[in-house]
Structures are given as structure tokens and as C-alpha cells.
Design an enzyme around this catalytic site. Structure first.
Site, short mmCIF file in Angstrom:
data_model
loop_
_atom_site.label_atom_id
_atom_site.label_comp_id
_atom_site.label_asym_id
_atom_site.label_seq_id
_atom_site.Cartn_x
_atom_site.Cartn_y
_atom_site.Cartn_z
N HIS A 98 0.73 -1.60 0.01
CA HIS A 98 0.09 0.54 0.21
C HIS A 98 0.99 1.41 -0.04
CE1 HIS A 98 -0.21 -0.01 4.95
NE2 HIS A 98 0.12 1.81 4.61
N ASP A 132 0.17 -7.84 1.91
CA ASP A 132 0.39 -5.60 1.80
C ASP A 132 1.75 -6.44 1.76
OD1 ASP A 132 -0.33 -3.88 1.55
OD2 ASP A 132 -0.07 -3.54 3.55
N SER A 210 4.87 2.69 7.85
CA SER A 210 4.44 1.52 7.17
C SER A 210 5.97 1.17 6.18
CB SER A 210 3.93 1.81 6.25
OG SER A 210 1.84 2.40 6.93
#
Length: 368
Positions: A98, A132, A210
Site C-alpha cells: 500500500h 501487503d 508502513s
């Protein structure tokens, strides 16, 4: 003889000692590196110095259509995140999908800045939406840089100390610390993928973290920070990381082929009060070909699909997988997901529910 001179000498000596102590204290305070540290503090400092150079700053450039412009004007947008160097020789950096997804979808670019300040374009090796995770390649990593060594996420315990390094809000290579708050968490991503076996931590994780590493107390990589649970969008003490053991399982295939294949049984399962039952089967899929009976059966008229008929009494409940009792569809999916390729799945089924007639079949999943 008068005692006054002796008393004056004592007072002078005390003042001299007090003055020397004061000078020593001021000098100690002013001297860099002289402040006392606990053993744990020094260990954390040494850990950060050892691995922080392996954490990179990711900047993405994507292009979006301005919905308020008359002529569908395309505008560039920038995003930031974190990456973790795992293989210096091959220049491999892993991050969250993402983090770079908008750039991939719009034909944009991904740029990586190293601890030296050097920036370079990164090329995509591959990505896996179900975990992810994305793998990038960067050319000419500096000599002396190290990849963060792998830890073992299967041995983690709740309460264990962990550290996170990342770029929250663009604040480069920030360190936060906390503990493992829970294990085996499941959450759904905005794109609908279900992330499983996640590590929950109270180490502060914010937007920009992230793709960065979650480390154990020895500086080994135990996870990749991926999400936070927050009403405001800022850290609320509930962060999640993809465990490194899950990443290690898929990484060789991801690097070699650019994608990850997984076992598909050609069925849709549903949890009931008696256990997991087969709701539907894919036409000509391995479950249907293996004789598995679903609750809902498709019917057609004149060549067109008209709908589904429900028949619970003849439908199959999955009672065991490879001889082990299963009680939820997640248990079934996790067991099959961890099996070797080409290995048949041995299913113990009960027709109509837990008290129904029992039979056993073997099915080889399709990997795709």
C-alpha cells in the site's frame, strides 16, 4: 590555645571539598557521553546505531485526475513511507504494497533515499496483495551497509520488548519502543484483502512507518509494520506488523517470479454453529469435481443462471483436515495454506452437519 583557628581550618576544608564536588558534577554534566546509562538503554542505543542505516525513506509520485477540473487535468501527488533493506548484494528492499500502490496504478515512480542522503529510483520486483508486501530493487547500495538479519516471529511472546524504526510524518529514521501486545491478529485492508497472523504492538506506529522494520531486543527483523488502529489516523497504541516468518515463506517465489501462488479449493466456506460448511462450489472446480456438496446449488433455465437453491441436509460440513479437527473456516484455510504444493488435502466430511454421515476424500488444490 584558641580553638577558633582550628574551626576555621575545618570550615575551609569542608568548603574546599564541597567546591571540588560541585566542579566535578558540573564537568561531568557538561562532558558528552559521561551521563550514566542503564544497560538496557545502552543496548538500545547500540542496536539503533547498528541497523538504522538499513531503513530507507520511500517517496512515491503518482498521477490522479482532478475531479474539479474542466478538462480532466492530471495532477501529480507524492506519498511517503519506509523500506527495509534485507539483501545488500542484490539490492533488495521490502515494504508494504500500500506504500507504493498508487504509483504502480498510475504509472508513477518510486524513489528511495538512503541514510547517506543518496537517492535513486527503485524498480519493482514483485508484490503480494494477500500479505501487503512488495519487493523493490535498488542499484549500487553503499559499501558497508548491512541487511537486517531475520528473527523468528513464531517464538514471540506477549509482553516481549520490540522496537520500530520508520519515517512517521516524514521524520526520517525515528525509533519507537514498546512490547508485543498480542499475536495472531486478523484485519481487513481497504482493498478487501484479509491479513492474518499479525503481530500487535503498542510501539508508536504512525503514517509513514508502513514498510519499516519491527525488531526484537537483539535487532533482528521479526515483522514489517503495516497498519494502525486509530480513529484519528495517528498512533493510538495499537499497531500491526506482518510477521517475518510469513514473509520468508513467500519471498523466494516473489523475487523469482514477481508474484505468489496460493492453493485454491474452488469452494466458499461459511461458519455455522456446528462448524464450517461448504456454502458454494466453483463450477468445474476441484471441490465440485471431488464430489463435495454445497449448501447452495446453482440452477439455470434456458441456458441462463436463475439463482441458487439451498439444501442444508445434503450439504457437507468439514469436520477434519488431514486428520485434525477443525472448527472454523480460518483453521481450514490456514492448514491448507501451510501445506506443501502437490500434497493432497485429506478431508473428513459429514453430510448435513456434525451428526451426519461421515466420509473421507482427498483433493489436490490448484495453486494460482
Amino acid at each position: 590555645m584558641s580553638k577558633a583557628p582550628w574551626r576555621l581550618q575545618q570550615r575551609g576544608l569542608k568548603l574546599l571539598i564541597l567546591g571540588m564536588m560541585l566542579v566535578w558534577a558540573v564537568a561531568s554534566y557538561a562532558m558528552p557521553g559521561s551521563a550514566s546509562r542503564t544497560e538496557e538503554e545502552q543496548k538500545t542505543i547500540d542496536l539503533y546505531k547498528r541497523v538504522n542505516n538499513s531503513v530507507v525513506f520511500i517517496t512515491t509520485r503518482s498521477y490522479v485526475v482532478d475531479p474539479f477540473a474542466f478538462f480532466d487535468e492530471v495532477k501529480p501527488q507524492e506519498g511517503t513511507g519506509t523500506g527495509t533493506v534485507i539483501d545488500v548484494q542484490r539490492g533488495i528492499v521490502i515494504t508494504n504494497l500500500h506504500v507504493i500502490e498508487s504509483a504502480l496504478q498510475s504509472g508513477g515512480s518510486v524513489e528511495i533515499m538512503l541514510s547517506t542522503g543518496q537517492s535513486s529510483k527503485a524498480s519493482l520486483i514483485g508484490y503480494d496483495p494477500e500479505s501487503d508486501i512488495a519487493a523493490l530493487r535498488v542499484k549500487d547500495l553503499p559499501k558497508g551497509m548491512i541487511g537486517i538479519p531475520y528473527g523468528d516471529s513464531s517464538s514471540l511472546e506477549v509482553g516481549q520488548r520490540v522496537l520500530a524504526i520508520g519515517n512517521p510524518f516524514g521524520l526520517y529514521r525515528s525509533l519507537t519502543a514498546g512490547i508485543v501486545s498480542s499475536l495472531d491478529r486478523t484485519m481487513k485492508t481497504p482493498r478487501g484483502a484479509v491479513l492474518k497472523d499479525l503481530i500487535q504492538t503498542d510501539a508508536a506506529i504512525n503514517p509513514g512507518n508502513s514498510g519499516g522494520p519491527l525488531l526484537d531486543a537483539d535487532g533482528r527483523l521479526i515483522g514489517i509494520n503495516t497498519a494502525i488502529l486509530s480513529q484519528s489516523g495517528d498512533s493510538a497504541g495499537v499497531g500491526f506488523a506482518v510477521p517475518i516468518n510469513s514473509i520468508k515463506r513467500i519471498l523466494p517465489e516473489l523475487i523469482e517470479t514477481g508474484k505468489v501462488r496460493r492453493p485454491r479449493m474452488g469452494w466458499q466456506l461459511v461458519d455455522t454453529d456446528q462448524g464450517p460448511m461448504v456454502l458454494r462450489t466453483q463450477p468445474q472446480g476441484v471441490a465440485e469435481q471431488g464430489g463435495i456438496k454445497p449448501i447452495e446449488k446453482m440452477f439455470s433455465s434456458g441456458g441462463f443462471v436463475r439463482g441458487f437453491r439451498r439444501d442444508i441436509e445434503s450439504a457437507d460440513l468439514v469436520y477434519k483436515v488431514n486428520g485434525e479437527r477443525v472448527r472454523t473456516r480460518d483453521e481450514i484455510e490456514d492448514t491448507i495454506r501451510k501445506m506443501a504444493r502437490s500434497q493432497p488435502v485429506r478431508l473428513t466430511l459429514r453430510t448435513g452437519g456434525i451428526y451426519g454421515r461421515e466420509r473421507e476424500i482427498s483433493i489436490v488444490p490448484v495453486w494460482e
